[in-house]
Structure formats: structure tokens, C-alpha cells
Motif scaffolding. Structure first.
Motif, PDB file in Angstrom:
ATOM      1  N   GLN A   1       0.753  -1.358  -0.028  1.00 34.83           N
ATOM      2  CA  GLN A   1      -0.041   0.002   0.008  1.00 34.83           C
ATOM      3  C   GLN A   1       0.864   1.304   0.003  1.00 34.83           C
ATOM      4  O   GLN A   1       1.765   1.543   0.926  1.00 34.83           O
ATOM      5  CB  GLN A   1      -0.723   0.008   1.072  1.00 34.83           C
TER       6      GLN A   1
ATOM      7  N   ALA B   1      -2.426  -4.721  11.339  1.00 36.28           N
ATOM      8  CA  ALA B   1      -3.251  -3.852  10.546  1.00 36.28           C
ATOM      9  C   ALA B   1      -3.639  -2.758  11.571  1.00 36.28           C
ATOM     10  O   ALA B   1      -3.980  -1.388  11.257  1.00 36.28           O
ATOM     11  CB  ALA B   1      -4.628  -4.376   9.996  1.00 36.28           C
TER      12      ALA B   1
ATOM     13  N   ASP C   1       0.708   5.433   0.175  1.00 40.78           N
ATOM     14  CA  ASP C   1      -0.136   6.623   0.707  1.00 40.78           C
ATOM     15  C   ASP C   1      -0.532   7.611  -0.420  1.00 40.78           C
ATOM     16  O   ASP C   1       0.375   7.602  -1.232  1.00 40.78           O
ATOM     17  CB  ASP C   1       0.421   7.353   2.030  1.00 40.78           C
TER      18      ASP C   1
ATOM     19  N   GLN D   1       3.480   2.236   3.033  1.00 39.22           N
ATOM     20  CA  GLN D   1       2.800   2.089   4.278  1.00 39.22           C
ATOM     21  C   GLN D   1       2.915   0.848   4.861  1.00 39.22           C
ATOM     22  O   GLN D   1       3.376   0.579   5.919  1.00 39.22           O
ATOM     23  CB  GLN D   1       1.135   2.371   4.135  1.00 39.22           C
ATOM     24  N   TYR D   2       2.501  -0.170   4.081  1.00 45.11           N
ATOM     25  CA  TYR D   2       2.736  -1.737   4.621  1.00 45.11           C
ATOM     26  C   TYR D   2       2.216  -2.578   3.526  1.00 45.11           C
ATOM     27  O   TYR D   2       2.045  -2.179   2.391  1.00 45.11           O
ATOM     28  CB  TYR D   2       1.524  -2.135   5.654  1.00 45.11           C
TER      29      TYR D   2
ATOM     30  N   VAL E   1       9.081  -1.468   6.433  1.00 41.81           N
ATOM     31  CA  VAL E   1       7.630  -1.346   6.146  1.00 41.81           C
ATOM     32  C   VAL E   1       6.977  -2.453   6.776  1.00 41.81           C
ATOM     33  O   VAL E   1       7.526  -3.862   6.718  1.00 41.81           O
ATOM     34  CB  VAL E   1       7.394  -1.413   4.716  1.00 41.81           C
TER      35      VAL E   1
ATOM     36  N   ARG F   1      -2.057  -1.040  13.838  1.00 39.73           N
ATOM     37  CA  ARG F   1      -1.099  -0.083  13.645  1.00 39.73           C
ATOM     38  C   ARG F   1      -1.377   0.945  12.598  1.00 39.73           C
ATOM     39  O   ARG F   1      -1.079   2.224  12.630  1.00 39.73           O
ATOM     40  CB  ARG F   1       0.240  -0.568  13.555  1.00 39.73           C
ATOM     41  N   ASN F   2      -2.055   0.739  11.710  1.00 42.48           N
ATOM     42  CA  ASN F   2      -2.365   1.568  10.511  1.00 42.48           C
ATOM     43  C   ASN F   2      -3.753   2.095  10.495  1.00 42.48           C
ATOM     44  O   ASN F   2      -4.116   2.849   9.852  1.00 42.48           O
ATOM     45  CB  ASN F   2      -2.040   1.026   8.919  1.00 42.48           C
ATOM     46  N   GLU F   3      -4.600   1.748  11.424  1.00 42.99           N
ATOM     47  CA  GLU F   3      -6.095   1.891  11.504  1.00 42.99           C
ATOM     48  C   GLU F   3      -6.236   3.287  12.518  1.00 42.99           C
ATOM     49  O   GLU F   3      -5.654   3.571  13.444  1.00 42.99           O
ATOM     50  CB  GLU F   3      -6.790   0.973  11.902  1.00 42.99           C
ATOM     51  N   ARG F   4      -7.462   3.947  12.101  1.00 41.61           N
ATOM     52  CA  ARG F   4      -7.838   4.860  13.209  1.00 41.61           C
ATOM     53  C   ARG F   4      -8.246   4.420  14.264  1.00 41.61           C
ATOM     54  O   ARG F   4      -8.603   3.258  14.519  1.00 41.61           O
ATOM     55  CB  ARG F   4      -9.045   5.830  12.387  1.00 41.61           C
TER      56      ARG F   4
END
Ligand SMILES: [Zn+2]
Length: 464
Positions: free
Chosen positions: A200, A272, A202, A208-209, A398, A274-277
Motif C-alpha cells: 500500500q 493492521a 499513501d 505504508q505496509y 515497512v 497499527r495503521n487504523e484509526r
């Protein structure tokens, strides 16, 4: 002629981008070959039906492999209906070891030139993006595999186990060639399927990951039917076929399947999150700790991005009923589409839906085509390490983690033969450039260089 001009252009391109990317060992020839081969393959319209050019794609790939040092007799193209599949075997030193299979597909989804801004079968590179049907799904991946194997030959590498390249010719439609490949290669140690998942970027293009796939949900379609003798609409009576079907569909619509957690999805949620709201991240962590946590389940079920990761989902996708404005309906039908969590059969899920519908007047029929239920593949440490190491060559630091795919890929047929199969495409892309199966399909050309490094690393790690 085409090859000559394009190759010159490719070299010029890599000279300009090479300043931006520091690289210890140069694999410029592999980079250039991958991009050139991808463009040649995109130009061949390998779409099911009349004029399907999968056999020409196979011939193109075979000639690149043979020119790169594969024995002609070790690269076979098998015609099947209007398509074909390709198998290339690189013999390892130790015949007792089971082969490493690298899987991909050569066909693409139909593309209507009139809908595209550019002709889908004329590859174009513009602003750092390669455009064309198959750019992201998956002719560049195919070309990268071939260029990487040729580079390994050039470097004098000899694998311990056989490396077998297996390219199917109808992944996007019937998967007949994949079922044949899976049977032929059923003794494989594992399958690396370079289709799907990936990295992914940004909106600014920063990585991102990276996710790879160790499991797939099972696709299913169930047809629900209610019939009634019908009659004149001025004299209504029960059962009304449309009413009965509607009521059953509403019950199914409200129904939530039991939330489930596996080794793979636990690893997915841990990374996941770590990358979420904040709200989703907290729910992912709470659910991983306790899959019966009702609050966490409610948050994840309310989010279309996560509902499919915590269990089976079923949803009505089509309805049809009645035959005249002024007649009672004699028949009403609906299609309920399910994505079944690994570990359940289609029959089991259909029974569950029948219980939920709670109306014997509603007839159920499994009308799924070309889909089978499969188990998740194990999270093998050698595979996890090889993928992580390979990604970190091009994208240091990453996050790399496994995921469960929502749809069916060729991996399904290999898993059906009990071969551990992993979806491992190395391509990174922005959400705004994701157009697999859609219009103006594209992929960043900057992906080529780290992808070659990735494949060289992973193929050697897992064939040693
Ligand atoms: Zn694909």
C-alpha cells in the motif's frame, strides 16, 4: 523492431530513476526485461472468447525463458479450449525435495476500448505509470517472475529443489487450466502465487505496509425461490410468493454469522491495527484478545473494510419475481451471495441460511460455479521470513503481515490439493491507482526494481 526501440527507451528510463534508488547489486537487465516483457504481453489481448491470445502470451513467455537458459523441452505449453497453460521446470540438485511452484495467470478481464481513455491493449507509460489491461492483474507480475528466473540463471544459481513456473490461462473465468495445473503439480512443497495482495502506498507515494495472503474466503451463490399458484391481483391470499421471499430476505439481512478468529487473522489484526484509526484499531485489538467481545464485534461488523475479516458474510445481490402488473406472483427468486470463512463448507452455510429464513416455502439451491471451500494455509516460519526479508530489501522497515483474501484466486485449486499456497505479489500501489478489472488499469513503473530484488531473494530463500 518494437523490442529494439522499447529496450533503448527502457534503459534511458532506468538511468533517470536510478539516482533516486540506491542499490547494492545491479539487476538492470532483469528490470528492463520485466518492463519490456510486460508491455509485449499487455499488447496481446488474452481475453476469453473468440480471438483469445493466451496461447501467444504463453509463446512469448516461453521464448523469453528459453532465451534465458531454460531447456526448450522443460517449457511446455498445453492448449485447452481457446486458452492454454504454461509449465516451466528448472531442475534442482536434490530430486528428493518437493518442488517450489510459482503460480500466475496469463489471461485478463475483458476491456472495452471505447470506455478507456487509452486503448487497453496498447501499453503506454505516462507519468511513471504503466497503463494497459493486465498492468496490475497480472502481466507485470508474470514478466517479473520470468525476468527474475532468467537473472538467477545468468548469475549461475542452481536451486536445491525444482522451481516450477505454472501459468494458468483462465483464472478470470472458469479456472479449468488451474485445476489441471494443480493436479499435475500436486506433489509441490508450496505455491507462491504472485497474483493479488501487495503493498500500500499513501497518497504521496510513501510505502505504508505490505500484505500477503495465506487464505481465501469461499465464494458461494445460493438461489432462493418461492412459488405460488398465483391468481388475480384483486383477490390476494397468502402465501404471496414475493411477500414470503421478502420476509425471508429481511431475516437473512439482519442475520450475523458467528465471529471467528484464526492464527492468520490474529496476525493480520495485530499488524493492521497499527495503521487504523483509533476506534477500529481498538476493536481489532479487543477482538484478537477475545473474539466474543460484543462491542469490538459490533464496530468491526459496522465497517465494510473489516466485516469480512471476522466471519462469513451473506448478502442478497439479485431479485426477480412476478409476471404481470395485475397478477399474483407465481414465482419469486433471489440470489444470496456469500463469502465463507475458511473451515466451513458451502452446504453448511446453506443450511444455516435455511434455518434463518425459517420458512419451508423458501427453496434453497446452491448455484455456485467454479468455487470450492479451502482451508487456510499454515503460517510457515520459512515463508513468513522469506517474504519479510524480500520486502525489506526494497522497503526497509515497512510492516509486512498476512491477510485473508475476499475472492477466489488460483491458490484455491492448489489448496484444494493440500498444497500450502501464498498470495505474494510484490507490487505497491496507491488506492487512487487501483483499477484491476476496471478502467485505465495501471501500475507504477518504480515497482519494477524492488520487485526484481524481492523475487530474487524469495525464490532463492525458498528453493535452497
Ligand atoms: Zn489476477
Amino acid at each position: 523492431m518494437r523490442l529494439g526501440t522499447a529496450a533503448t527507451w527502457v534503459c534511458a528510463f532506468f538511468m533517470t530513476v536510478s539516482n533516486a534508488h540506491a542499490r547494492s547489486a545491479g539487476h538492470d537487465r532483469a528490470d528492463a526485461q520485466a518492463l519490456e516483457l510486460a508491455q509485449q504481453a499487455i499488447a496481446l489481448r488474452s481475453v476469453r472468447g473468440p480471438g483469445n491470445r493466451v496461447p501467444q502470451v504463453a509463446a512469448l513467455f516461453k521464448s523469453a525463458l528459453v532465451a534465458g537458459g531454460f531447456n526448450d523441452a522443460d517449457v511446455t505449453i498445453t492448449p485447452v479450449d481457446d486458452t492454454a497453460f504454461l509449465v516451466a521446470r528448472w531442475q534442482g540438485q536434490d530430486p528428493k525435495r518437493k518442488p517450489l511452484v510459482i503460480s500466475g495467470h496469463m489471461d485478463v478481464v475483458e476491456a472495452k476500448p471505447s470506455d478507456w481513455q487509452r486503448d487497453p491493449f496498447t501499453p503506454v507509460i505516462e507519468n511513471g505509470l504503466l497503463y494497459g489491461r493486465g498492468a496490475s492483474d497480472m502481466k507485470l507480475d508474470d514478466a517479473l517472475v520470468i525476468a527474475a528466473l532468467v537473472e538467477l540463471k545468468r548469475e549461475g544459481y542452481t536451486p536445491r529443489r525444482d522451481i516450477v513456473l505454472a501459468f494458468s490461462g483462465d483464472e478470470e473465468t472458469t479456472m479449468k487450466t488451474t485445476t489441471m495445473l494443480a493436479k499435475e503439480l500436486a506433489n509441490a512443497e508450496m505455491v507462491l502465487n504472485v497474483d493479488g495482495t501487495g503493498g500500500q502506498l499513501d497518497p504521496q507515494g510513501k510505502p505504508q505496509y505490505f500484505t500477503w495472503s495465506g487464505a481465501e474466503k469461499t465464494y458461494a451463490d445460493f438461489e432462493l425461490t418461492v412459488t405460488s399458484p398465483g391468481g388475480h391481483s384483486s383477490r390476494p391470499y397468502d402465501p404471496n410468493a414475493i411477500n414470503r421471499l421478502s420476509a425471508a430476505l429481511v431475516r437473512i439481512g439482519h442475520y450475523k454469522f458467528k465471529p471467528e478468529l484464526t492464527e492468520l487473522t490474529r496476525a493480520y489484526f495485530a499488524a493492521a491495527a497499527r495503521n487504523e484509526r483509533t476506534e477500529i484499531a481498538a476493536a481489532m485489538r479487543a477482538f484478537s484478545a477475545d473474539p466474543t467481545d460484543a462491542e469490538a464485534v459490533a464496530v468491526l461488523q459496522a465497517n465494510p473494510e473489516t466485516i469480512g475479516k471476522i466471519g462469513t458474510t451473506c448478502v442478497v445481490t439479485m431479485i426477480n419475481g412476478g409476471h404481470a402488473f395485475n397478477a399474483l406472483p407465481q414465482r419469486a427468486t433471489a440470489n444470496v451471495n456469500c463469502r465463507i470463512f475458511p473451515g466451513h463448507s458451502r452446504a453448511q452455510i446453506m443450511e444455516e441460511l435455511q434455518r434463518v429464513a425459517a420458512d419451508p416455502a423458501v427453496q434453497f439451491k446452491d448455484v455456485s460455479q467454479g468455487s470450492i471451500a479451502t482451508e487456510a494455509s499454515p503460517l510457515r516460519p520459512d515463508v513468513v521470513d522469506a517474504i519479510t526479508r524480500a520486502i525489506h530489501l526494497g522497503y526497509p522497515g515497512v510492516p509486512v503481515f498476512p491477510t485473508m483474501s475476499a475472492g477466489a484466486s488460483d491458490s484455491m485449486w492448489f489448496r484444494n490439493e493440500h498444497i500450502p499456497s501464498y498470495g505474494v505479489s510484490p507490487l505497491f500501489i496507491k488506492d487512487s491507482d487501483r483499477f484491476s478489472h476496471g478502467l485505465n488499469e495501471r501500475i507504477p513503473v518504480d515497482d519494477v526494481r524492488p520487485s526484481i530484488d524481492y523475487m530474487l531473494s524469495m525464490f532463492t530463500d525458498l528453493s535452497k
